[in-house]
Design a protein around this motif. Sequence first.
Motif, PDB file in Angstrom:
ATOM      1  N   PHE A  71      -9.864  -2.277   3.031  1.00 54.06           N
ATOM      2  CA  PHE A  71      -9.092  -2.348   1.580  1.00 54.06           C
ATOM      3  C   PHE A  71      -9.513  -3.755   0.964  1.00 54.06           C
ATOM      4  O   PHE A  71     -10.070  -4.004  -0.034  1.00 54.06           O
ATOM      5  CB  PHE A  71      -7.500  -2.341   1.838  1.00 54.06           C
ATOM      6  N   ASN A 114      -2.817 -14.280   4.046  1.00 56.39           N
ATOM      7  CA  ASN A 114      -2.530 -12.729   4.217  1.00 56.39           C
ATOM      8  C   ASN A 114      -1.065 -12.524   5.125  1.00 56.39           C
ATOM      9  O   ASN A 114      -0.747 -13.512   6.047  1.00 56.39           O
ATOM     10  CB  ASN A 114      -3.711 -12.179   4.646  1.00 56.39           C
ATOM     11  N   PHE A 121       5.245 -13.687  -3.366  1.00 58.15           N
ATOM     12  CA  PHE A 121       5.935 -12.614  -3.764  1.00 58.15           C
ATOM     13  C   PHE A 121       7.157 -12.902  -4.558  1.00 58.15           C
ATOM     14  O   PHE A 121       7.793 -11.924  -4.987  1.00 58.15           O
ATOM     15  CB  PHE A 121       6.208 -11.590  -2.499  1.00 58.15           C
ATOM     16  N   ILE A 171     -12.227  -4.817  -2.011  1.00 59.43           N
ATOM     17  CA  ILE A 171     -11.708  -5.608  -3.345  1.00 59.43           C
ATOM     18  C   ILE A 171     -12.680  -6.684  -3.577  1.00 59.43           C
ATOM     19  O   ILE A 171     -13.085  -7.051  -4.792  1.00 59.43           O
ATOM     20  CB  ILE A 171     -10.531  -5.932  -3.180  1.00 59.43           C
ATOM     21  N   PHE A 180       3.320  -7.464   7.381  1.00 61.51           N
ATOM     22  CA  PHE A 180       4.701  -7.155   7.107  1.00 61.51           C
ATOM     23  C   PHE A 180       5.531  -6.458   8.179  1.00 61.51           C
ATOM     24  O   PHE A 180       4.964  -5.705   9.109  1.00 61.51           O
ATOM     25  CB  PHE A 180       4.687  -5.976   5.910  1.00 61.51           C
ATOM     26  N   ASP A 194       3.187  -4.584  -1.968  1.00 62.70           N
ATOM     27  CA  ASP A 194       3.255  -5.679  -1.654  1.00 62.70           C
ATOM     28  C   ASP A 194       1.985  -6.223  -0.710  1.00 62.70           C
ATOM     29  O   ASP A 194       1.134  -6.944  -1.137  1.00 62.70           O
ATOM     30  CB  ASP A 194       4.560  -6.201  -0.735  1.00 62.70           C
ATOM     31  N   ALA A 195       1.596  -5.066   0.130  1.00 62.94           N
ATOM     32  CA  ALA A 195       0.390  -5.261   1.162  1.00 62.94           C
ATOM     33  C   ALA A 195      -0.771  -5.220   0.287  1.00 62.94           C
ATOM     34  O   ALA A 195      -1.697  -6.107   0.599  1.00 62.94           O
ATOM     35  CB  ALA A 195       0.513  -4.319   2.120  1.00 62.94           C
ATOM     36  N   ALA A 196      -0.859  -4.419  -0.750  1.00 63.06           N
ATOM     37  CA  ALA A 196      -2.027  -4.278  -1.392  1.00 63.06           C
ATOM     38  C   ALA A 196      -2.353  -5.521  -2.425  1.00 63.06           C
ATOM     39  O   ALA A 196      -3.479  -6.127  -2.460  1.00 63.06           O
ATOM     40  CB  ALA A 196      -2.071  -3.096  -2.303  1.00 63.06           C
ATOM     41  N   TYR A 197      -1.293  -6.100  -3.092  1.00 62.97           N
ATOM     42  CA  TYR A 197      -1.286  -7.501  -3.716  1.00 62.97           C
ATOM     43  C   TYR A 197      -1.828  -8.519  -2.894  1.00 62.97           C
ATOM     44  O   TYR A 197      -2.663  -9.092  -3.208  1.00 62.97           O
ATOM     45  CB  TYR A 197      -0.173  -7.617  -4.097  1.00 62.97           C
ATOM     46  N   ASP A 198      -1.294  -8.305  -1.656  1.00 62.24           N
ATOM     47  CA  ASP A 198      -1.549  -9.270  -0.637  1.00 62.24           C
ATOM     48  C   ASP A 198      -3.085  -9.373  -0.139  1.00 62.24           C
ATOM     49  O   ASP A 198      -3.476 -10.349   0.002  1.00 62.24           O
ATOM     50  CB  ASP A 198      -0.650  -9.229   0.619  1.00 62.24           C
ATOM     51  N   LEU A 199      -3.549  -8.171  -0.355  1.00 58.91           N
ATOM     52  CA  LEU A 199      -4.901  -8.186   0.324  1.00 58.91           C
ATOM     53  C   LEU A 199      -5.943  -8.431  -0.967  1.00 58.91           C
ATOM     54  O   LEU A 199      -7.269  -8.192  -0.795  1.00 58.91           O
ATOM     55  CB  LEU A 199      -5.300  -6.842   0.758  1.00 58.91           C
ATOM     56  N   GLY A 200      -5.523  -8.854  -2.245  1.00 63.32           N
ATOM     57  CA  GLY A 200      -6.274  -9.281  -3.409  1.00 63.32           C
ATOM     58  C   GLY A 200      -6.287  -8.251  -4.379  1.00 63.32           C
ATOM     59  O   GLY A 200      -7.081  -8.496  -5.452  1.00 63.32           O
ATOM     60  N   ALA A 201      -5.661  -7.186  -4.327  1.00 59.25           N
ATOM     61  CA  ALA A 201      -5.670  -6.080  -5.339  1.00 59.25           C
ATOM     62  C   ALA A 201      -5.060  -6.524  -6.796  1.00 59.25           C
ATOM     63  O   ALA A 201      -4.038  -7.175  -6.660  1.00 59.25           O
ATOM     64  CB  ALA A 201      -4.933  -4.760  -4.648  1.00 59.25           C
ATOM     65  N   SER A 202      -5.597  -6.064  -7.836  1.00 60.17           N
ATOM     66  CA  SER A 202      -5.083  -6.319  -9.064  1.00 60.17           C
ATOM     67  C   SER A 202      -4.183  -5.194  -9.449  1.00 60.17           C
ATOM     68  O   SER A 202      -4.108  -4.185  -8.777  1.00 60.17           O
ATOM     69  CB  SER A 202      -6.224  -6.316 -10.084  1.00 60.17           C
ATOM     70  N   GLY A 203      -3.267  -5.201 -10.590  1.00 63.68           N
ATOM     71  CA  GLY A 203      -2.386  -4.283 -10.929  1.00 63.68           C
ATOM     72  C   GLY A 203      -2.868  -3.091 -11.054  1.00 63.68           C
ATOM     73  O   GLY A 203      -2.700  -2.041 -10.699  1.00 63.68           O
ATOM     74  N   PHE A 255      -1.531   1.758   4.642  1.00 65.75           N
ATOM     75  CA  PHE A 255      -1.576   2.770   3.466  1.00 65.75           C
ATOM     76  C   PHE A 255      -1.683   4.122   4.075  1.00 65.75           C
ATOM     77  O   PHE A 255      -2.669   4.458   4.761  1.00 65.75           O
ATOM     78  CB  PHE A 255      -2.812   2.492   2.641  1.00 65.75           C
ATOM     79  N   ASN A 296      -2.324 -12.137  -4.987  1.00 65.33           N
ATOM     80  CA  ASN A 296      -3.579 -11.622  -4.722  1.00 65.33           C
ATOM     81  C   ASN A 296      -4.492 -12.583  -4.974  1.00 65.33           C
ATOM     82  O   ASN A 296      -5.738 -12.335  -5.025  1.00 65.33           O
ATOM     83  CB  ASN A 296      -3.821 -10.346  -5.744  1.00 65.33           C
ATOM     84  N   GLY A 348       6.707  -2.341   0.581  1.00 63.13           N
ATOM     85  CA  GLY A 348       5.898  -3.107   1.294  1.00 63.13           C
ATOM     86  C   GLY A 348       4.422  -2.454   1.279  1.00 63.13           C
ATOM     87  O   GLY A 348       3.573  -3.455   1.460  1.00 63.13           O
ATOM     88  N   VAL A 349       4.286  -1.486   1.123  1.00 61.11           N
ATOM     89  CA  VAL A 349       2.779  -0.911   0.956  1.00 61.11           C
ATOM     90  C   VAL A 349       2.119  -1.562  -0.446  1.00 61.11           C
ATOM     91  O   VAL A 349       1.222  -2.000  -0.302  1.00 61.11           O
ATOM     92  CB  VAL A 349       2.602   0.619   0.901  1.00 61.11           C
ATOM     93  N   ALA A 394       3.539  -1.453   6.907  1.00 62.99           N
ATOM     94  CA  ALA A 394       2.787  -1.226   5.539  1.00 62.99           C
ATOM     95  C   ALA A 394       1.739  -0.880   5.518  1.00 62.99           C
ATOM     96  O   ALA A 394       0.776  -1.208   4.483  1.00 62.99           O
ATOM     97  CB  ALA A 394       3.303  -2.547   4.494  1.00 62.99           C
TER      98      ALA A 394
END
Lengths: 358, 276
Positions: free
Chosen positions: A101, A81, A55, A105, A84, B174-183, A90, A76, B171-172, A88
């Motif tokens: 989630f 992993n 990050f 992906i 947080f 960041d969490a999505a990026y962390d789980l592999g999500a693209s923009g 969803f 990503n 944080g949410v 965090a």
Amino acid sequence: MEKDIIIDLKDISVSFDGEPVLNNINLYIRDNEFITLLGPSGCGKTTTLRIIGGFLKPDTGRVIFEGKDITDLPPNKRQLNTVFQNYALFPHLTIAENIAFGLKIKKKSKEYIKDKIKYALKLVNLEGFENRMPQSLSGGQQQRIAIARAIVNEPKVLLLDEPLGALDLKMRQSMQYELIRLKNELGITFVYITHDQEEALTMSDTIVVMNKGNIQQIGTPEDIYNEPKNAFVADFIGESNIIDGIMLEDKLVEILGAKFPCVDTGFGRNKPVDVVIRPEDVDLVEPEKGTIKGVVTSLLFKGVHYEMDVLANGYEWLVHSTDMVPVGREVGIFVDPYNIQIMHKPISEDEEASSDEE
Amino acid sequence: MKSSRLRRLVAAPYLVWIVGFTILPLITIIYYAFTERGTNSFTFKNILAIRDPIHFNALVLSLWVAFLSTLICLLLAYPLSYILSKLKNGRGRFVVFLFVLPMWMNHILRTLALQNLLSNTGVINGILEFLRLPTLNIMNTPTAIIIGMVYTYLPFMILPIYNSIAKIDDGVIDAAYDLGASGFTVFRRLILPLSLPGIISGITMVFVPSISEFVIADMLGGSKTLLIGNVIEQEFTVGSNWNLGSGLSVVLMVFIVASMVIMQRYDGDGEGAALW
């Protein structure tokens, strides 16, 4: 370089708006290790974690993951992993959708995802929570879902940013055991962040003590507690008596005008040093039998032990003992030579910052 | 009990307000809508008057203009709100404040200014002429009305959308990026659904008032373009036919209530309702 090193941070420096946050951090993390970054707020531990997670890009230095440079890889694309600090989760997705989630992906099959959700919820003891919404869960439950959401992706390293910070004491203690159990069951590397020294001592294989963007000491919990490298570490890890002393010769130190035998050597003659004595290592004896004499000035019952202040030769000694000595009683202070820790005085901030592992 | 009596006493002025300024006028309108002019006998004539081509076309044009204005506001406001919500140190809030600022000026004054800009001999055409570019001829057209509507109601779209996006926890994301999500995935699976309440209340706050808008249509649309709001206004003022005006108002009200009900359905948290 050792073979089982999974993450290697090399010469990492970061500054925000000209303020240095990390100064040349060098740290390696072994595979399957529970490593804790410990320090007060603002010490740079979260920044270090964000650099590992991707990050934040360091100003200088490289992040090596399994021998490959991943410094420029976005989060990503990294095989790790994060859990947080504020969970965090969803908020608009159910627990099952939250956990799924990352798997969706990665385009995993429906059956695979279903099995994984079931397995993860069982692992964190929250079976049957699939269709609940995050807001309907307690803080501890949300935290466990956050962990479940991270581990279903089978990361090689799990980063945990003060995951228990928002929980009450009882919940925190039970979660500590839970995390150790999880770690052993999953057999992956945990990089854990906390400012709670007790948490760090309980859970870690390795503790990295940080302050002001520098690593102060790296070692096992026992090392860190029993052999703090400097006054900061000694003070931060548990309570200590940190007293100015003069190393008269090998195995003899003068504190508060009295000579205490110790076991340290190699400091030279008549060198000023910091002397650390843990409160539980101070023995209160008959006045004549002690090395110095003092008077008990306060007494508190702490459950397991009594906490006493003893004024002796102008210094308030902090003493933990299971034996109670009433306030006002004259006592002698005696310390076993091997319980006296001698440390070099820092010459400057920079010296305090020096951070090599022995 | 004493406290409940006190509570009733404190609530009394509001009750008077609601009865005097909401319920009584509503009853009056409904009474006029269902009675014959002069004889005061019961009739559906005023309601059915919507079938008159002039009225019907005005209603359809109103709905169309309101729909287009809302759509344009949404397309302008969403990217802007998204960009502003990413700015640091409250700079986004300041820009939003700048967008909202004109709202504090009188509505008619602002429309008058817009008239000056858009008219055939106005500022914009003056500049175009000076640059030897073809001039615009949009005054007294639906286009001018839509420009006026978008100008007037854009802040009502920006504010709720900006608030809903700014509220999304970093944080949410960041969490999505962390789980592999693209923009793109982060936008589609997180930011869009989480800002939906803001979109819904923005749409409601722009669409509902713009259906019944008549000042903008009056000043920018000229006499050529009639919206349902103008028709109703004229029945009350020029035509002095309160019964017909009320009848058409009730029809319009049905459309407004229906659109609000539809919007509320999409608004799971009821956050949009809180804004109204």
